[in-house]
Scaffold this motif. Structure first.
Motif, PDB file in Angstrom:
ATOM      1  N   LYS A  27       5.881  -1.801   1.326  1.00 26.82           N
ATOM      2  CA  LYS A  27       6.205  -2.815   2.181  1.00 26.82           C
ATOM      3  C   LYS A  27       6.842  -3.075   2.303  1.00 26.82           C
ATOM      4  O   LYS A  27       7.346  -3.409   4.224  1.00 26.82           O
ATOM      5  CB  LYS A  27       6.099  -3.715   1.080  1.00 26.82           C
ATOM      6  CG  LYS A  27       5.054  -3.781  -0.103  1.00 26.82           C
ATOM      7  CD  LYS A  27       4.414  -4.754  -0.391  1.00 26.82           C
ATOM      8  CE  LYS A  27       2.999  -5.517  -1.293  1.00 26.82           C
ATOM      9  NZ  LYS A  27       3.215  -6.877  -1.420  1.00 26.82           N
ATOM     10  N   ASP A  28       8.244  -2.645   2.194  1.00 21.75           N
ATOM     11  CA  ASP A  28       9.837  -1.959   2.351  1.00 21.75           C
ATOM     12  C   ASP A  28       9.924  -1.085   3.776  1.00 21.75           C
ATOM     13  O   ASP A  28      10.342  -1.605   5.354  1.00 21.75           O
ATOM     14  CB  ASP A  28      11.567  -2.109   1.830  1.00 21.75           C
ATOM     15  CG  ASP A  28      11.272  -1.943   0.382  1.00 21.75           C
ATOM     16  OD1 ASP A  28      10.705  -3.757   0.786  1.00 21.75           O
ATOM     17  OD2 ASP A  28      11.639  -1.829  -0.599  1.00 21.75           O
ATOM     18  N   PHE A  29       8.839  -1.179   4.319  1.00 25.70           N
ATOM     19  CA  PHE A  29       8.796   1.051   5.334  1.00 25.70           C
ATOM     20  C   PHE A  29       8.617   0.240   6.120  1.00 25.70           C
ATOM     21  O   PHE A  29       8.502   0.604   7.507  1.00 25.70           O
ATOM     22  CB  PHE A  29       7.568   2.031   4.670  1.00 25.70           C
ATOM     23  CG  PHE A  29       7.520   3.005   5.698  1.00 25.70           C
ATOM     24  CD1 PHE A  29       9.225   3.542   6.643  1.00 25.70           C
ATOM     25  CD2 PHE A  29       6.336   2.746   6.147  1.00 25.70           C
ATOM     26  CE1 PHE A  29       8.497   4.036   8.185  1.00 25.70           C
ATOM     27  CE2 PHE A  29       5.955   3.167   7.686  1.00 25.70           C
ATOM     28  CZ  PHE A  29       6.973   4.240   7.908  1.00 25.70           C
ATOM     29  N   GLU A  30       7.056  -0.839   5.599  1.00 26.74           N
ATOM     30  CA  GLU A  30       6.072  -1.503   7.162  1.00 26.74           C
ATOM     31  C   GLU A  30       7.228  -2.984   7.372  1.00 26.74           C
ATOM     32  O   GLU A  30       7.183  -2.505   8.228  1.00 26.74           O
ATOM     33  CB  GLU A  30       4.569  -1.527   6.166  1.00 26.74           C
ATOM     34  CG  GLU A  30       3.736  -2.259   7.011  1.00 26.74           C
ATOM     35  CD  GLU A  30       2.034  -3.558   6.443  1.00 26.74           C
ATOM     36  OE1 GLU A  30       1.753  -3.058   7.309  1.00 26.74           O
ATOM     37  OE2 GLU A  30       3.104  -3.120   5.141  1.00 26.74           O
ATOM     38  N   ARG A  31       8.012  -2.966   6.241  1.00 28.26           N
ATOM     39  CA  ARG A  31       8.297  -4.066   6.904  1.00 28.26           C
ATOM     40  C   ARG A  31       9.426  -3.938   8.141  1.00 28.26           C
ATOM     41  O   ARG A  31      10.005  -4.057   9.303  1.00 28.26           O
ATOM     42  CB  ARG A  31       8.922  -4.865   5.637  1.00 28.26           C
ATOM     43  CG  ARG A  31      10.125  -5.823   6.366  1.00 28.26           C
ATOM     44  CD  ARG A  31      10.877  -7.278   5.288  1.00 28.26           C
ATOM     45  NE  ARG A  31      11.900  -6.326   4.531  1.00 28.26           N
ATOM     46  CZ  ARG A  31      11.081  -6.105   2.800  1.00 28.26           C
ATOM     47  NH1 ARG A  31       9.732  -6.152   2.644  1.00 28.26           N
ATOM     48  NH2 ARG A  31      11.823  -5.506   2.617  1.00 28.26           N
ATOM     49  N   ASN A  32      10.466  -2.621   7.764  1.00 27.73           N
ATOM     50  CA  ASN A  32      11.736  -2.442   8.519  1.00 27.73           C
ATOM     51  C   ASN A  32      10.679  -1.570   9.463  1.00 27.73           C
ATOM     52  O   ASN A  32      11.646  -1.715  10.929  1.00 27.73           O
ATOM     53  CB  ASN A  32      12.291  -1.046   7.246  1.00 27.73           C
ATOM     54  CG  ASN A  32      12.996  -1.338   6.421  1.00 27.73           C
ATOM     55  OD1 ASN A  32      12.863  -2.648   6.758  1.00 27.73           O
ATOM     56  ND2 ASN A  32      13.330  -0.527   5.790  1.00 27.73           N
ATOM     57  N   ILE A  33       9.543  -0.689   9.286  1.00 28.24           N
ATOM     58  CA  ILE A  33       9.231  -0.155  10.539  1.00 28.24           C
ATOM     59  C   ILE A  33       8.615  -0.901  11.840  1.00 28.24           C
ATOM     60  O   ILE A  33       8.361  -0.870  13.086  1.00 28.24           O
ATOM     61  CB  ILE A  33       8.359   1.144  10.562  1.00 28.24           C
ATOM     62  CG1 ILE A  33       7.964   1.690  11.468  1.00 28.24           C
ATOM     63  CG2 ILE A  33       6.865   0.495  10.346  1.00 28.24           C
ATOM     64  CD1 ILE A  33       9.214   2.962  11.746  1.00 28.24           C
ATOM     65  N   THR A  34       8.106  -2.143  11.082  1.00 27.03           N
ATOM     66  CA  THR A  34       7.362  -3.028  12.196  1.00 27.03           C
ATOM     67  C   THR A  34       8.966  -3.359  12.210  1.00 27.03           C
ATOM     68  O   THR A  34       8.540  -4.112  13.955  1.00 27.03           O
ATOM     69  CB  THR A  34       6.755  -4.163  11.047  1.00 27.03           C
ATOM     70  OG1 THR A  34       5.607  -4.041  10.638  1.00 27.03           O
ATOM     71  CG2 THR A  34       6.132  -5.136  12.494  1.00 27.03           C
ATOM     72  N   VAL A  47      11.081   7.241   8.672  1.00 32.91           N
ATOM     73  CA  VAL A  47       9.084   7.516   8.126  1.00 32.91           C
ATOM     74  C   VAL A  47      10.202   8.872   7.603  1.00 32.91           C
ATOM     75  O   VAL A  47       9.583   8.238   5.759  1.00 32.91           O
ATOM     76  CB  VAL A  47       8.498   8.500   9.182  1.00 32.91           C
ATOM     77  CG1 VAL A  47       7.756   9.560   8.482  1.00 32.91           C
ATOM     78  CG2 VAL A  47       8.331   7.386   9.866  1.00 32.91           C
ATOM     79  N   GLN A  48      11.353   9.465   7.528  1.00 35.42           N
ATOM     80  CA  GLN A  48      11.772  11.118   6.735  1.00 35.42           C
ATOM     81  C   GLN A  48      12.420   9.805   5.672  1.00 35.42           C
ATOM     82  O   GLN A  48      11.989  10.333   4.196  1.00 35.42           O
ATOM     83  CB  GLN A  48      12.880  11.460   7.519  1.00 35.42           C
ATOM     84  CG  GLN A  48      11.898  11.988   7.886  1.00 35.42           C
ATOM     85  CD  GLN A  48      11.234  13.578   7.704  1.00 35.42           C
ATOM     86  OE1 GLN A  48      11.119  14.041   6.614  1.00 35.42           O
ATOM     87  NE2 GLN A  48      10.426  13.199   9.194  1.00 35.42           N
TER      88      GLN A  48
END
Length: 524
Positions: free
Chosen positions: A382-389, A302-303
């Motif tokens: 999108k990259d964050f959503e993929r990683n955090i998912t 997240v950071q």
């Protein structure tokens, strides 16, 4: 206290009143005319005077979030309200009103100077969040209890206090009492607290103050511990593993199980429960530790998102600012000067058209930058959503893979052993071989094998339901957190994009209006 004016109707803070006050108190002359033409945004106002307006009710101030100074004195206000949005307020004057109770100030955490002079207040309270308070004027009210001033000890920065005109000022030891309990006070009732007063205060109240300090230290220690526990619990909740670092789950399984409480007195069951408690505690602790480590990894992700987002926006803003600066310093000023110094009307028209074209190019350049930023931020999100998912899914998979084995298997084993003990006990009861005397409520379960088996099965079902519910809650919270996180990110980005587009449109419209204004003035 304040009186209702006979010649003026009571009023409420409304749009018309606010607009009039802003115009009157804002920039004057040419700067004021420009400000009025552009429109003054409430969010930009930092100081506002609304005094001597016969205001009965405070309202419609929610947009003034940048306000640092507000005067509402000399009105007929009866209740402090409508100030929650003014979180940057430093100076507030509510003197000469009809206020009976201190309230509605909880959000004003930056407030340093507060005047409640000449109201109808009888108790000092509800100021707890104003830890930056330096000046408090609450004279000419109805304060009668000298001990009530002790409440102000919590404000470590308080240096000026006005209590003059309250009944408590008539107390014999008024000044030395205040000096004793508020030792950092510099001014009391408009006068400097001198050394003689401080010495007298120390002599009379030394032991009372020492006891007070001791009690305050104990209270602060308890408060700090409570806050520490709350902070720790919040961390555990954020990691979705609250109450899994101890026997809480185990205890909850038996808390509402009346049959289990009865069966606990059977010979051999206390030992069985102990053999259940330790591995159950260990299993929950293992899951707890994994949850905290996974939470730390998610927080780092997240950071990273926020850092990338901030850097992208900052870089884009700097590029946009350079474009605007070049336009302002080179094209706009030079072009306006050239137009004003040209006598040929045809040439003026051509230059105006050229300048308008340049404004259009400016608009297009700024919009292109914004579109580029939108695409860049979309890729980052999108990259964050993929990683955090993936991270969340991995944690859920771990819970679903380990939790049943650790918790359900232990419960099933406990159930089987408890059933064995119960059947053996039933046989001994039937043969009158049981040495221990069973309690009456427990003996009722041992009427026959079906009765005791049903009781144990019901207890087992209760325990499994607790285990299943805890697993379901954990997984549900993970999915809910992820959904809300992504919803918030997309909403914030949409809001940022709309605001930026609005800024670009407003700026280019402003540039065109300025050109028209210059031409109009030149023609006149």
């Amino acid at each position: 206290m304040n009186k209702l004016y006979d010649t003026i109707e009571p009023s409420v803070v409304n749009e018309q009143m606010l607009q009039k006050a802003i115009v009157e108190q804002g920039p004057q002359g040419p700067a004021g005319r420009i400000a009025q033409q552009e429109g003054i945004e409430y969010i930009e106002v930092t100081q506002l005077r609304l005094h001597f307006l016969n205001i009965l009710k405070i309202d419609n101030l929610w947009q003034f979030t940048s306000l640092t100074k507000l005067q509402l004195d000399n009105n007929i206000i009866e209740k402090i309200e409508g100030l929650d949005s003014l979180v940057n307020l430093v100076w507030l004057d509510l003197s000469f009103n009809n206020i009976e109770k201190i309230e509605g100030l909880d959000k004003l955490v930056k407030l340093q100077d507060l005047s409640l002079f000449n109201n109808r207040i009888s108790v000092i309270k509800n100021l707890d969040t104003m830890l930056s308070l330096e000046i408090l004027s609450i004279g000419n009210n109805l304060l009668s209890e000298l001990d009530s001033v002790i409440y102000l000890r919590r404000f470590k920065d308080l240096r000026t206090l006005n209590l003059a005109g309250n009944p408590l000022c008539n107390e014999e030891n008024y000044k030395i009492f205040i000096a004793a309990y508020l030792p950092d006070l510099v001014y009391l009732d408009y006068r400097l607290v001198d050394e003689k007063t401080r010495e007298a205060a120390f002599a009379k109240y030394q032991y009372a103050i020492e006891e007070k300090k001791h009690n305050e230290a104990q209270e602060q220690k308890a408060k700090d511990e409570k806050e520490k526990l709350a902070k720790t619990l919040q961390l555990h909740k954020d990691a979705f593993v609250e109450y899994l670092d101890g026997p809480q789950l185990f205890n909850s399984m038996f808390a509402d199980d009346a049959d289990a409480a009865k069966l606990a007195s059977l010979p051999g069951v206390p030992t069985l429960l102990e053999s259940y408690l330790y591995p159950a505690h260990y299993s929950c602790t293992q899951l707890f530790e994994v949850g905290l480590s996974k939470h730390e990894i998610r927080q780092k992700e997240v950071q990273t998102l926020f850092t990338c987002h901030r850097e992208a926006v900052t870089d884009n803003q700097e590029r946009a600012a350079k474009i605007v600066a070049d336009f302002e310093t080179i094209r706009r000023q030079q072009k306006v000067n050239e137009i004003m110094n040209t006598a040929d009307n045809d040439m003026v028209d051509a230059m105006i058209d050229q300048h308008n074209d340049e404004i259009t190019h400016l608009y297009e350049a700024l919009m292109t930058l914004e579109l580029q930023l939108v695409d860049q931020l979309e890729d980052i999100i999108k990259d964050f959503e993929r990683n955090i998912t993936d991270m969340s899914a991995a944690f859920v998979e771990h819970v679903q893979g380990v939790y049943p084995l650790l918790c359900r298997d232990l419960e099933n084993h406990h159930h089987e052993k408890l059933l064995e003990i119960a059947v053996a006990t039933l046989e001994r009861v039937a043969k009158n071989e049981l040495e221990e005397e069973l309690p009456d409520d427990l003996r009722m379960l041992f009427v026959d094998k079906d009765t005791v088996s049903n009781a144990i099965s019901a207890s087992h079902d209760t325990h499994l339901l607790k285990i299943d519910n805890r697993e379901d809650d954990l997984i549900t919270h993970v999915h809910k957190w992820l959904a809300e996180m992504m919803k918030t990110l997309h909403a914030n980005e949409g809001s940022r994009n709309r605001n930026r587009i609005s800024e670009i449109i407003n700026y280019t419209d402003y540039v065109r209006e300025q050109l028209e204004m210059v031409l109009t003035q030149e023609m006149e």
